[in-house]
Design an enzyme around this catalytic site. Structure first.
Site, PDB file in Angstrom:
ATOM      1  N   GLY A  12       0.822  -1.478   0.336  1.00  0.00           N
ATOM      2  CA  GLY A  12      -0.540  -0.179  -0.434  1.00  0.00           C
ATOM      3  C   GLY A  12       0.775   1.451   0.167  1.00  0.00           C
ATOM      4  N   VAL A  14       2.741   3.124   2.149  1.00  0.00           N
ATOM      5  CA  VAL A  14       3.116   3.045   3.054  1.00  0.00           C
ATOM      6  C   VAL A  14       5.056   2.197   2.246  1.00  0.00           C
ATOM      7  CG1 VAL A  14       4.029   2.465   5.502  1.00  0.00           C
ATOM      8  CG2 VAL A  14       2.497   3.267   5.347  1.00  0.00           C
ATOM      9  N   ASP A  35       2.777  -8.585  -1.319  1.00  0.00           N
ATOM     10  CA  ASP A  35       0.710  -7.942  -0.802  1.00  0.00           C
ATOM     11  C   ASP A  35      -0.389  -9.331  -1.167  1.00  0.00           C
ATOM     12  OD1 ASP A  35      -0.253  -5.008  -0.062  1.00  0.00           O
ATOM     13  OD2 ASP A  35      -1.650  -6.916  -0.999  1.00  0.00           O
ATOM     14  N   ARG A  84      -5.334   3.352   9.255  1.00  0.00           N
ATOM     15  CA  ARG A  84      -5.933   4.492  10.526  1.00  0.00           C
ATOM     16  C   ARG A  84      -7.404   5.157   9.230  1.00  0.00           C
ATOM     17  NH1 ARG A  84      -2.785   8.273  14.289  1.00  0.00           N
ATOM     18  NH2 ARG A  84      -4.738  10.026  15.484  1.00  0.00           N
ATOM     19  N   ASN A  97      -6.023  -5.287  13.914  1.00  0.00           N
ATOM     20  CA  ASN A  97      -5.170  -5.464  13.320  1.00  0.00           C
ATOM     21  C   ASN A  97      -3.945  -6.344  13.880  1.00  0.00           C
ATOM     22  OD1 ASN A  97      -4.596  -3.752  10.901  1.00  0.00           O
ATOM     23  ND2 ASN A  97      -3.958  -2.593  12.478  1.00  0.00           N
ATOM     24  N   THR A 121       3.149  -0.990  11.291  1.00  0.00           N
ATOM     25  CA  THR A 121       1.171  -1.484  11.656  1.00  0.00           C
ATOM     26  C   THR A 121       0.347  -0.703  12.694  1.00  0.00           C
ATOM     27  OG1 THR A 121       1.743  -3.866  10.520  1.00  0.00           O
ATOM     28  CG2 THR A 121      -0.852  -2.827  11.164  1.00  0.00           C
ATOM     29  N   HIS A 177       3.433   5.627  20.911  1.00  0.00           N
ATOM     30  CA  HIS A 177       3.434   6.435  19.614  1.00  0.00           C
ATOM     31  C   HIS A 177       2.191   6.023  19.454  1.00  0.00           C
ATOM     32  CE1 HIS A 177       3.476   7.342  15.365  1.00  0.00           C
ATOM     33  NE2 HIS A 177       2.928   6.585  15.411  1.00  0.00           N
TER      34      HIS A 177
END
Length: 313
Positions: A12, A14, A35, A84, A97, A121, A177
């Site tokens: 994707g 990122v 993927d 997100r 996730n 992730t 984070h």
């Protein structure tokens, strides 16, 4: 004999941004994108190979839907997972996730058992804990990406006020984070001088707020989360490992007594080298700083409670 390479799981935004950044910096000669979406990693790989040809980069990118193609990887970067969305916290993603990360961990353990694994992730401190428990790798080989991004965000916002380059600032962000991260401008430095000597109390409060809200601000503005910043941060981490640089980069790593904390992943300064996250740097925190750090650590531990227990085995 298989040659070492970097594998990115998740093609994707990122994953593709990370592949491009790795390519541009020629961190390795071979990158594999994996993927589950048919055609996506192959299409990204073809486009990236065209970019390499245009720019004269000696890097080959391969796309695959088969986890077996990560065999031989010395670094595996996991970017896969649900994204997100606007208004959603990182913590709300945890239960959803965890299943994805646990399944990927099983494949990494099978096909790249000697690799160093980095994960983006979200919520990253929680998901990297799931990854660590599932992989059962030594702790220096399981790394949560986040600190490299959060610290440079703090440096960016401070630099805009002071009028200097962000590279002149050694920033400190500790703990989670997420919404409970602990940016520490008073412990951050500008060529030996505390950042607090360049900023008023109101300005420090402002950059702390902006650093914490940065991810949400990007998501709300463009309706999807950040990708260029993570791609750049993962690149400097991978480069430090590949070239054994012994660079200090903040990352979410497993603490086993450092800072008086055990059995949790949080952001701290770490020495990066060929073995991965080789050494945790323990900062001298005063009583107030330690209190705020521990509050952030407790937020991560509380978020771990949202993870179904079967994914922690």
């Amino acid at each position: 004999m298989l040659m070492p390479m970097i594998t990115i799981i998740g093609a994707g935004r990122v994953g593709a941004s990370t592949a491009y950044s790795l390519l541009m910096n020629e961190v390795d000669t071979e990158i594999t994108l994996i993927d589950i979406v048919q055609g996506l990693p192959q299409g990204e790989a073809l486009d990236l190979n065209h970019a390499a040809a245009i720019l004269g980069k000696s890097v080959t990118v391969k796309g695959s839907n088969d986890y077996k193609d990560m065999e031989g990887s010395d670094i595996v970067i996991i970017t896969a997972g649900l994204a997100r969305k606007p208004g959603m916290t990182r913590e709300q993603l945890a239960a959803q996730n965890a299943e994805i990360v646990a399944g990927i961990a099983d494949q990494v353990r099978k096909y790249a058992p000697n690799s160093i694994v980095m994960l983006t992730t979200n919520p990253s401190d929680v998901m990297v804990y799931v990854l660590y428990k599932r992989l059962k790798f030594p702790r220096e080989r399981v790394i949560g990406f986040s600190g490299a991004l959060d610290t440079r965000r703090l440096a960016y916002y401070a630099s805009q006020i002071i009028g200097i380059s962000p590279s002149a600032i050694i920033p400190v962000v500790l703990g989670q984070h997420g919404e409970n991260m602990y940016p520490v401008p008073e412990a951050s430095m500008v060529y030996g001088k505390p950042l607090s000597e360049f900023l008023t109390k109101e300005q420090m409060d402002e950059i702390v707020k902006k650093t914490i809200q940065a991810g949400a601000d990007i998501t709300n503005l463009r309706k999807f989360s950040s990708n260029w910043g993570p791609g750049a941060g993962l690149t400097i981490m991978a480069d430090a490992i590949k070239k054994d640089r012994k660079t200090v980069i903040e990352a979410s790593v497993y603490l086993d007594g450092e800072y008086g904390v055990k059995d949790v992943f949080v952001e701290v300064p770490v020495v990066f080298g060929k073995r991965g996250a080789e050494k945790v740097i323990e900062l001298n925190l005063n009583a107030e700083q330690r209190r705020k750090f521990m509050e952030s650590v407790e937020a991560v531990k509380n978020n771990l409670k949202t993870v179904p227990p079967q994914y922690l085995q």
